[in-house]
Enzyme design. Structure first.
Site, mmCIF file in Angstrom:
data_model
loop_
_atom_site.group_PDB
_atom_site.id
_atom_site.type_symbol
_atom_site.label_atom_id
_atom_site.label_comp_id
_atom_site.label_asym_id
_atom_site.label_seq_id
_atom_site.Cartn_x
_atom_site.Cartn_y
_atom_site.Cartn_z
ATOM 1 N N ASN A 1 0.926 -1.029 -0.056
ATOM 2 C CA ASN A 1 -0.076 -0.058 -0.095
ATOM 3 C C ASN A 1 1.042 1.249 -0.184
ATOM 4 O O ASN A 1 1.538 1.566 0.973
ATOM 5 C CB ASN A 1 -0.944 0.021 1.320
ATOM 6 N N TRP A 2 0.969 1.803 -1.250
ATOM 7 C CA TRP A 2 1.920 2.809 -1.314
ATOM 8 C C TRP A 2 1.174 4.417 -0.593
ATOM 9 O O TRP A 2 2.147 5.176 -0.636
ATOM 10 C CB TRP A 2 2.131 3.147 -2.777
ATOM 11 N N LYS A 3 0.080 4.267 -0.293
ATOM 12 C CA LYS A 3 -0.645 5.380 0.152
ATOM 13 C C LYS A 3 -0.109 6.651 -0.387
ATOM 14 O O LYS A 3 -0.279 6.417 -1.884
ATOM 15 C CB LYS A 3 0.082 5.702 1.906
ATOM 16 N N HIS B 1 -9.543 1.031 4.904
ATOM 17 C CA HIS B 1 -8.259 1.330 5.488
ATOM 18 C C HIS B 1 -8.349 2.028 6.823
ATOM 19 O O HIS B 1 -9.131 3.326 6.878
ATOM 20 C CB HIS B 1 -7.279 1.726 4.595
ATOM 21 N N GLU C 1 -6.692 4.358 7.890
ATOM 22 C CA GLU C 1 -6.479 5.742 7.515
ATOM 23 C C GLU C 1 -7.650 6.492 7.069
ATOM 24 O O GLU C 1 -7.937 7.671 7.329
ATOM 25 C CB GLU C 1 -4.896 6.061 6.530
ATOM 26 N N GLU D 1 -5.133 -4.900 10.462
ATOM 27 C CA GLU D 1 -4.056 -3.961 10.562
ATOM 28 C C GLU D 1 -4.388 -3.266 12.024
ATOM 29 O O GLU D 1 -5.147 -2.440 11.999
ATOM 30 C CB GLU D 1 -4.208 -2.842 9.516
ATOM 31 N N GLY E 1 2.764 2.311 10.801
ATOM 32 C CA GLY E 1 3.571 3.369 10.518
ATOM 33 C C GLY E 1 4.187 3.915 11.862
ATOM 34 O O GLY E 1 4.926 4.850 12.261
ATOM 35 N N SER F 1 3.857 -2.031 10.348
ATOM 36 C CA SER F 1 5.214 -2.073 10.355
ATOM 37 C C SER F 1 5.884 -3.199 10.132
ATOM 38 O O SER F 1 6.608 -3.780 10.738
ATOM 39 C CB SER F 1 5.643 -1.769 11.915
ATOM 40 N N GLY G 1 2.968 -1.468 4.141
ATOM 41 C CA GLY G 1 2.972 0.215 3.851
ATOM 42 C C GLY G 1 4.460 0.609 3.464
ATOM 43 O O GLY G 1 5.135 0.439 2.509
ATOM 44 N N GLY G 2 5.121 1.218 4.452
ATOM 45 C CA GLY G 2 6.533 2.203 4.533
ATOM 46 C C GLY G 2 7.596 1.053 3.638
ATOM 47 O O GLY G 2 8.020 1.467 2.630
HETATM 48 P P1 13P Z 1 3.337 0.503 7.602
HETATM 49 O O1 13P Z 1 3.684 -0.745 6.965
HETATM 50 O O2 13P Z 1 3.921 1.675 7.023
HETATM 51 O O3 13P Z 1 3.069 0.211 9.285
HETATM 52 O O4 13P Z 1 1.620 0.481 7.061
HETATM 53 C C1 13P Z 1 0.909 -0.538 7.038
HETATM 54 C C2 13P Z 1 -0.575 -0.226 6.183
HETATM 55 O O5 13P Z 1 -1.170 0.732 6.782
HETATM 56 C C3 13P Z 1 -0.654 -1.082 5.312
HETATM 57 O O6 13P Z 1 -2.031 -0.666 4.508
#
Ligand code: 13P
Length: 253
Positions: free
Chosen positions: A9-11, A97, A99, A169, A175, A215, A236-237
């Site tokens: 997930n590149w956000k 998600h 967020e 999640e 994050g 994470s 994510g990251g």
């Molecule tokens: P991180 O891996 O950056 O914690 O993000 C997880 C995430 O929200 C994937 O959708």
């Protein structure tokens, strides 16, 4: 039996060049395993979906959207429908998600409409569920996950739900560098699978893939993937760094 699934997930990251470069590296360096041994997908920002899908068209790396709107077309300024996502080469869409739930304010009802619209439009939704830190500390994890699942999948038959992937999640692990321990994650994944068996049937619960996100890094991916009910990872990251994402894909095989 359940093929591992690694999704990035590149956000709200990358740009027109770096999105395509990242996609091309992932495709070329995961070509020996992607599709066959592990399902791989990336979820770029809407605006780069088409370019990324084009860059990945000859590969087995799938493309997903980070969100979707539930109406099919019309006066919904700023929104993107399932048919538009299909049109530019998407296979998956994230729904709910954390967020979007906690920053944008999406409700369970809205998430439910999005999951239904994704399925109806021929996409494979990835429904995200998970508790806030305060909810975990108040021992409400199972309650929150139950609400996200029951409301998120409300009104959908077992047949429809069979195309959905669940992503657990925990919000406190996203994050933050804090990862749920493999045991903490396994406990919730096991709870989710049992709940799905109750809501639908044992076969669906055994076949549905439940990803962990929060994470995930190359150095914790193996322990997480070693858990019986963790079928994949939503990253994510670390999915923004080709080397890290590729290492995680290799661990999942
Ligand atoms: P991180 O891996 O950056 O914690 O993000 C997880 C995430 O929200 C994937 O959708």
């Amino acid at each position: 039996m359940r093929k591992p699934f690694v999704a990035g997930n590149w956000k709200m990251n990358t740009d027109s060049n770096s999105s395509v470069e990242l996609a091309e590296r992932i495709a070329s360096e995961s070509a020996d395993v992607a599709g066959r041994d592990v399902t791989v997908a990336v979820c770029p920002p809407f605006i780069y979906l088409q370019a990324v899908a084009k860059a990945l068209s000859a590969s087995s790396v799938g493309v997903g959207a980070q969100d979707i709107y539930y109406e099919s077309k019309g006066a919904f300024t700023g929104e993107i429908s399932a048919s538009m996502l299909k049109d530019v080469g998407c296979t998956y869409c994230l729904c709910g998600h954390s967020e979007r739930r906690h920053i944008i304010g999406e409700t369970d009802d809205l998430v439910n409409k999005k999951v239904a619209a994704g399925i109806g439009g021929g996409l494979l939704p990835i429904l995200c569920v998970g508790e806030l830190r305060a909810e975990r500390e108040a021992s409400q994890t199972n309650e929150v996950v139950t609400r996200h699942l029951k409301k998120g999948l409300a009104g959908l038959s077992a047949e429809k739900v069979s195309v959905v992937t669940i992503a657990y999640e925990p919000v406190w692990a996203i994050g933050t560098g804090l990862t749920a321990t493999p045991q903490q994650a396994q406990e919730v994944h096991d709870f989710i699978r049992k709940l799905l068996a109750e809501m639908y049937d044992g076969q669906l619960a055994e076949e549905i893939r439940i990803l962990y996100g929060g994470s995930v890094k190359p150095d914790n991916a193996a322990d997480l993937m070693g858990q019986r009910d963790i079928d994949g990872l939503l990253v994510g990251g670390a999915s923004l760094k080709a080397d890290d994402f590729l290492a995680i894909i290799q661990v999942a095989v």
